[in-house]
Design a protein around this motif. Sequence first.
Motif, PDB file in Angstrom:
ATOM      1  N   LEU A   1       0.842  -1.209   0.000  1.00  0.00           N
ATOM      2  CA  LEU A   1       0.000   0.000   0.000  1.00  0.00           C
ATOM      3  C   LEU A   1       0.870   1.248   0.000  1.00  0.00           C
ATOM      4  CD1 LEU A   1      -2.736  -0.847   2.693  1.00  0.00           C
ATOM      5  CD2 LEU A   1      -2.749  -1.329   0.233  1.00  0.00           C
ATOM      6  N   ASN A   2       0.398   2.319  -0.639  1.00  0.00           N
ATOM      7  CA  ASN A   2       1.143   3.575  -0.557  1.00  0.00           C
ATOM      8  C   ASN A   2       0.899   4.234   0.809  1.00  0.00           C
ATOM      9  OD1 ASN A   2      -1.103   5.338  -0.603  1.00  0.00           O
ATOM     10  ND2 ASN A   2      -1.133   5.382  -2.853  1.00  0.00           N
ATOM     11  N   LEU A   3       1.553   5.398   1.035  1.00  0.00           N
ATOM     12  CA  LEU A   3       1.509   5.979   2.379  1.00  0.00           C
ATOM     13  C   LEU A   3       0.094   6.388   2.781  1.00  0.00           C
ATOM     14  CD1 LEU A   3       4.751   8.107   2.702  1.00  0.00           C
ATOM     15  CD2 LEU A   3       4.433   5.634   2.706  1.00  0.00           C
ATOM     16  N   THR A   4      -0.615   7.033   1.857  1.00  0.00           N
ATOM     17  CA  THR A   4      -1.989   7.451   2.170  1.00  0.00           C
ATOM     18  C   THR A   4      -2.828   6.229   2.548  1.00  0.00           C
ATOM     19  OG1 THR A   4      -1.853   9.294   0.635  1.00  0.00           O
ATOM     20  CG2 THR A   4      -4.062   8.568   1.236  1.00  0.00           C
ATOM     21  N   GLU A   5      -2.673   5.152   1.780  1.00  0.00           N
ATOM     22  CA  GLU A   5      -3.480   3.950   2.050  1.00  0.00           C
ATOM     23  C   GLU A   5      -3.093   3.329   3.396  1.00  0.00           C
ATOM     24  OE1 GLU A   5      -4.048   2.820  -2.668  1.00  0.00           O
ATOM     25  OE2 GLU A   5      -2.324   2.042  -1.562  1.00  0.00           O
ATOM     26  N   ASN A   6      -1.779   3.301   3.687  1.00  0.00           N
ATOM     27  CA  ASN A   6      -1.341   2.765   4.979  1.00  0.00           C
ATOM     28  C   ASN A   6      -1.970   3.522   6.135  1.00  0.00           C
ATOM     29  OD1 ASN A   6       0.858   0.588   5.517  1.00  0.00           O
ATOM     30  ND2 ASN A   6       1.456   1.484   3.543  1.00  0.00           N
ATOM     31  N   VAL A   7      -1.925   4.857   6.054  1.00  0.00           N
ATOM     32  CA  VAL A   7      -2.407   5.679   7.173  1.00  0.00           C
ATOM     33  C   VAL A   7      -3.935   5.646   7.264  1.00  0.00           C
ATOM     34  CG1 VAL A   7      -2.431   8.035   8.125  1.00  0.00           C
ATOM     35  CG2 VAL A   7      -0.329   7.118   7.119  1.00  0.00           C
ATOM     36  N   SER A   8      -4.613   5.360   6.127  1.00  0.00           N
ATOM     37  CA  SER A   8      -6.083   5.294   6.114  1.00  0.00           C
ATOM     38  C   SER A   8      -6.633   4.061   6.819  1.00  0.00           C
ATOM     39  CB  SER A   8      -6.607   5.237   4.669  1.00  0.00           C
ATOM     40  OG  SER A   8      -6.243   6.372   3.955  1.00  0.00           O
ATOM     41  N   VAL A   9      -5.812   3.029   6.975  1.00  0.00           N
ATOM     42  CA  VAL A   9      -6.324   1.727   7.437  1.00  0.00           C
ATOM     43  C   VAL A   9      -7.166   1.813   8.717  1.00  0.00           C
ATOM     44  CG1 VAL A   9      -5.611  -0.532   8.356  1.00  0.00           C
ATOM     45  CG2 VAL A   9      -4.663   0.293   6.192  1.00  0.00           C
ATOM     46  N   PRO A  10      -6.702   2.491   9.789  1.00  0.00           N
ATOM     47  CA  PRO A  10      -7.520   2.495  11.016  1.00  0.00           C
ATOM     48  C   PRO A  10      -8.898   3.131  10.804  1.00  0.00           C
ATOM     49  CG  PRO A  10      -5.297   3.273  11.484  1.00  0.00           C
ATOM     50  CD  PRO A  10      -5.424   3.185   9.986  1.00  0.00           C
ATOM     51  N   LEU A  11      -8.981   4.139   9.933  1.00  0.00           N
ATOM     52  CA  LEU A  11     -10.274   4.779   9.687  1.00  0.00           C
ATOM     53  C   LEU A  11     -11.184   3.845   8.905  1.00  0.00           C
ATOM     54  CD1 LEU A  11      -8.931   8.330   8.790  1.00  0.00           C
ATOM     55  CD2 LEU A  11     -10.331   7.750  10.773  1.00  0.00           C
ATOM     56  N   LEU A  12     -10.623   3.147   7.920  1.00  0.00           N
ATOM     57  CA  LEU A  12     -11.430   2.204   7.128  1.00  0.00           C
ATOM     58  C   LEU A  12     -11.943   1.075   8.022  1.00  0.00           C
ATOM     59  CD1 LEU A  12      -9.204   2.046   3.905  1.00  0.00           C
ATOM     60  CD2 LEU A  12     -11.331   3.320   4.227  1.00  0.00           C
ATOM     61  N   LEU A  13     -11.075   0.605   8.935  1.00  0.00           N
ATOM     62  CA  LEU A  13     -11.490  -0.471   9.848  1.00  0.00           C
ATOM     63  C   LEU A  13     -12.607  -0.003  10.771  1.00  0.00           C
ATOM     64  CD1 LEU A  13      -8.064  -2.061  10.888  1.00  0.00           C
ATOM     65  CD2 LEU A  13      -9.868  -3.108   9.505  1.00  0.00           C
ATOM     66  N   ASN A  14     -12.665   1.307  11.016  1.00  0.00           N
ATOM     67  CA  ASN A  14     -13.728   1.852  11.861  1.00  0.00           C
ATOM     68  C   ASN A  14     -14.942   2.297  11.051  1.00  0.00           C
ATOM     69  OD1 ASN A  14     -12.943   1.717  14.684  1.00  0.00           O
ATOM     70  ND2 ASN A  14     -11.212   2.962  14.101  1.00  0.00           N
ATOM     71  N   GLY A  15     -14.973   1.900   9.778  1.00  0.00           N
ATOM     72  CA  GLY A  15     -16.175   2.123   8.988  1.00  0.00           C
ATOM     73  C   GLY A  15     -16.263   3.471   8.288  1.00  0.00           C
ATOM     74  N   ARG A  16     -15.169   4.251   8.286  1.00  0.00           N
ATOM     75  CA  ARG A  16     -15.205   5.529   7.572  1.00  0.00           C
ATOM     76  C   ARG A  16     -15.058   5.298   6.071  1.00  0.00           C
ATOM     77  NH1 ARG A  16     -14.080   9.607  11.375  1.00  0.00           N
ATOM     78  NH2 ARG A  16     -14.696  11.066   9.741  1.00  0.00           N
ATOM     79  N   GLY A  17     -15.649   6.201   5.275  1.00  0.00           N
ATOM     80  CA  GLY A  17     -15.557   6.070   3.819  1.00  0.00           C
ATOM     81  C   GLY A  17     -14.136   6.350   3.328  1.00  0.00           C
ATOM     82  N   ARG A  18     -13.817   5.815   2.142  1.00  0.00           N
ATOM     83  CA  ARG A  18     -12.444   5.926   1.633  1.00  0.00           C
ATOM     84  C   ARG A  18     -12.016   7.379   1.410  1.00  0.00           C
ATOM     85  NH1 ARG A  18      -8.792   2.453  -0.199  1.00  0.00           N
ATOM     86  NH2 ARG A  18     -10.266   0.781   0.151  1.00  0.00           N
ATOM     87  N   LYS A  19     -12.902   8.205   0.875  1.00  0.00           N
ATOM     88  CA  LYS A  19     -12.544   9.605   0.572  1.00  0.00           C
ATOM     89  C   LYS A  19     -12.171  10.365   1.844  1.00  0.00           C
ATOM     90  CE  LYS A  19     -13.909  11.641  -3.686  1.00  0.00           C
ATOM     91  NZ  LYS A  19     -15.102  11.347  -4.478  1.00  0.00           N
ATOM     92  N   VAL A  20     -13.017  10.247   2.849  1.00  0.00           N
ATOM     93  CA  VAL A  20     -12.777  10.917   4.134  1.00  0.00           C
ATOM     94  C   VAL A  20     -11.488  10.390   4.746  1.00  0.00           C
ATOM     95  CG1 VAL A  20     -13.655  11.186   6.498  1.00  0.00           C
ATOM     96  CG2 VAL A  20     -15.222  11.259   4.567  1.00  0.00           C
TER      97      VAL A  20
END
Length: 253
Positions: free
Chosen positions: A115-134
């Motif tokens: 995963l790139n850096l943005t995707e790596n850092v997004s992981v905890p938010l995605l796991l908590n059900g946040r949308g990808r854009k946010v």
Amino acid sequence: MPADLSPTTVARPATELAVRASGVVKAFGVGDARTVALKGADFSARQGELHLVVGPSGCGKTTLLSVVAGTLDWDEGRVDVFGTSLDGLKRSAITDFRRRNVGFIFQQFNLIPTLNLTENVSVPLLLNGRGRKVAESKAQELLKRVGLGGKETKRPTQLSGGQQQRVAIARALVHEPRLVICDEPTSALDSETGHQIMDLLATAARAPGRCVVIVTHDPRIYGYADRITQMEDGRVRAVLEGEPLQRFVQSTH
Ligand SMILES: Nc1ncnc2c1ncn2[C@@H]1O[C@H](COP(=O)(O)OP(=O)(O)OP(=O)(O)O)[C@@H](O)[C@H]1O
Ligand SMILES: [Mg+2]
């Protein structure tokens, strides 16, 4: 299911405990290979506090914080985080609790290489059900705050050790967890970057109802501590605050 611990539903004074672990015993392996990493460790951290854990290599620091963070099972003792006892919880409930309440910076950064850096850092938010854009927009904001703006589409393997460490820090903070646990967050950083990161962690620690616990061998950051727990051979030897803390910090300079 664990109780709902979102900040909106739990209003507590800043002096209340964020973490209370008592009599924690943890052994690895069996027979001749058995190592008792924790021999009845008692540890507590307050809300609104930046708390350092220090001690010689092998004394059980990572093991203790892995138990508190809910990433490792333990054998005996009680562990309570923000008033929720982890003792009786099933592994799946602990995982759910951790996702919502805990950010963990591992000694090995544990970034996902594909995963790139943005995707790596997004992981905890995605796991908590946040949308990808946010999630991605918040991730990019955090990457800027740790000094990695412009590198969002790089992959971890294209970065230096210190840069990877900062990605791990961004990932631990992105979902604004109430408890942030960091294992050696400044080990790979130069002085100036180390201080920037500590300022970021201190701000997170002192927000109401939050807490940051940091394992470190780095005397450069001792001055940030509200309290320091000293460990030795699987136990807590002392907890320093006030005058004794000041003396300890001065003695290491
Ligand atoms: N997964 C494991 N399997 C077997 N033994 C382990 C494991 N993890 C830790 N240990 C042992 O438990 C003891 C405590 O290890 P721990 O990693 O908690 O120490 P530490 O204080 O974090 O050390 P360091 O400062 O070097 O990171 C050590 O003797 C270690 O060898
Ligand atoms: Mg360790």
